[in-house]
Design an enzyme around this catalytic site. Sequence first.
Site, PDB file in Angstrom:
ATOM      1  N   LYS A 229       0.845  -1.208   0.000  1.00 16.38           N
ATOM      2  CA  LYS A 229       0.000   0.000   0.000  1.00 16.38           C
ATOM      3  C   LYS A 229       0.879   1.257   0.000  1.00 16.38           C
ATOM      4  O   LYS A 229       2.067   1.188   0.322  1.00 16.38           O
ATOM      5  CB  LYS A 229      -0.926  -0.013   1.229  1.00 16.38           C
ATOM      6  CG  LYS A 229      -0.200   0.041   2.556  1.00 16.38           C
ATOM      7  CD  LYS A 229      -1.151  -0.216   3.725  1.00 16.38           C
ATOM      8  CE  LYS A 229      -0.391  -0.134   5.032  1.00 16.38           C
ATOM      9  NZ  LYS A 229      -1.160  -0.611   6.185  1.00 16.38           N
TER      10      LYS A 229
ATOM     11  N   TYR B  91      15.249  30.758   2.856  1.00 21.01           N
ATOM     12  CA  TYR B  91      14.039  31.431   3.333  1.00 21.01           C
ATOM     13  C   TYR B  91      14.121  31.718   4.837  1.00 21.01           C
ATOM     14  O   TYR B  91      14.593  30.895   5.601  1.00 21.01           O
ATOM     15  CB  TYR B  91      12.809  30.547   3.092  1.00 21.01           C
ATOM     16  CG  TYR B  91      12.291  30.570   1.674  1.00 21.01           C
ATOM     17  CD1 TYR B  91      11.875  31.761   1.083  1.00 21.01           C
ATOM     18  CD2 TYR B  91      12.206  29.396   0.942  1.00 21.01           C
ATOM     19  CE1 TYR B  91      11.386  31.760  -0.224  1.00 21.01           C
ATOM     20  CE2 TYR B  91      11.713  29.392  -0.358  1.00 21.01           C
ATOM     21  CZ  TYR B  91      11.309  30.584  -0.929  1.00 21.01           C
ATOM     22  OH  TYR B  91      10.826  30.586  -2.206  1.00 21.01           O
TER      23      TYR B  91
HETATM   24  C1  PLP Z   1      -0.306  -1.568   6.895  1.00 22.08           C
HETATM   25  C2  PLP Z   1      -0.873  -2.795   7.487  1.00 22.08           C
HETATM   26  C3  PLP Z   1      -0.069  -3.947   7.661  1.00 22.08           C
HETATM   27  C4  PLP Z   1       1.427  -3.926   7.484  1.00 22.08           C
HETATM   28  O1  PLP Z   1       2.008  -3.470   8.682  1.00 22.08           O
HETATM   29  P1  PLP Z   1       3.581  -3.403   8.904  1.00 22.08           P
HETATM   30  O2  PLP Z   1       3.720  -2.977  10.306  1.00 22.08           O
HETATM   31  O3  PLP Z   1       4.115  -2.392   7.944  1.00 22.08           O
HETATM   32  O4  PLP Z   1       4.136  -4.769   8.639  1.00 22.08           O
HETATM   33  C5  PLP Z   1      -0.690  -5.106   8.071  1.00 22.08           C
HETATM   34  N1  PLP Z   1      -2.027  -5.137   8.331  1.00 22.08           N
HETATM   35  C6  PLP Z   1      -2.810  -4.050   8.229  1.00 22.08           C
HETATM   36  C7  PLP Z   1      -4.252  -4.159   8.539  1.00 22.08           C
HETATM   37  C8  PLP Z   1      -2.256  -2.834   7.806  1.00 22.08           C
HETATM   38  O5  PLP Z   1      -3.046  -1.744   7.710  1.00 22.08           O
END
Ligand code: PLP
Length: 340
Positions: free
Chosen positions: A33, A249
């Site tokens: 994701k 800046y």
């Molecule tokens: C993002 C997410 C993961 C992955 O988590 P990590 O800590 O990056 O391994 C797993 N399960 C859910 C429901 C998530 O939202």
Amino acid sequence: MSKIILNKENYFENLRIIEKKIGSKDKISVVLKDNAYGHGLLEIANLAQSFGIKKAVVQLVEEAKIIENLFEEILIFADTNIKTYSHTFHIAINDLSDIYLLPKNTKVHLKIDTGMHRNGIQENQLKEAIIGICKQGLVLTGIFTHHRSADKLSCDFYWQNRNFARIKKNVFTICEELSLAIPKFHSANSSALFRFNNYPDDFARIGLAQYGYLENDKVFKDIKLKPVLELWADKNSSRLLKKGQRLGYSSNYEASKDMIVSNYDIGYGDGFLRFTSNKGFKSSEGYELLGNISMDNTSFQSNKEQICIFNNVKKIATLNNTLTYEILTSLKSTIKKEIK
Ligand SMILES: *Cc1c(COP(=O)(O)O)cnc(C)c1O
């Protein structure tokens, strides 16, 4: 031009460590994701596939379509906007109402709230949900939950595991009553997996660890993951900054001596957060960041043509009182990727 270099050997090494922990490649589902946590969705998906990973997780159907041909199974966390059946896509049900939004035959993973109280149905809605899934003509392929604080040494982790174990038993009973095949179970994210001695579920959803991090160094000090991402920038210009001259800046950096400074083509517009300014940040080779980060420009006390801004985001996360997750996912998808 600024760019991200992905270290393939480090990526594979991390996957080997995860594989060793969980017992098999088939039990790893890589979480891709948010543009694979800033690393590049397609780039990481291709690497994972070439390593032999068969499952992935994304947030949206649009993301799943980009990597559809690379995996046998893609779980979509939060998007019920799917018009047609897909062999590959499995849709997460976060709320009972989701069941009625999906077309017939859609494969679904039912999310259960075991204590995080963010998404998922309640334990006492289990039967209602599974019956609803059947009535709607959906196919129940997974049951899952998520830990609220697996990266802290608290008893929450064990409490949620007990809750999920009880739910599993109930699912077995309900599936027997309804003559349904037993779905796959999954609960662990990266940190949860490394808390288990023997992970009891069918697969784990691994995000952060594949990219070379775990959030709590004290808890996970013996796990030698290697950061995969390096952020590089090119020099735009150099100058001699004289003692007493001010830079950038708001002019809040004043040179304490004559020095060569250069400006590089990276800034907060690329996701190199402005919060990092004026906190003594140094590039990975030790060049000091001077003054405020601008939208597309940042100055360092350096004369190098190219500079590695960071090859490990732990320090910058600590400096900004945030998580490695946030530093990585802030990186814009428009930054060019290179694999070495
Ligand atoms: C993002 C997410 C993961 C992955 O988590 P990590 O800590 O990056 O391994 C797993 N399960 C859910 C429901 C998530 O939202």
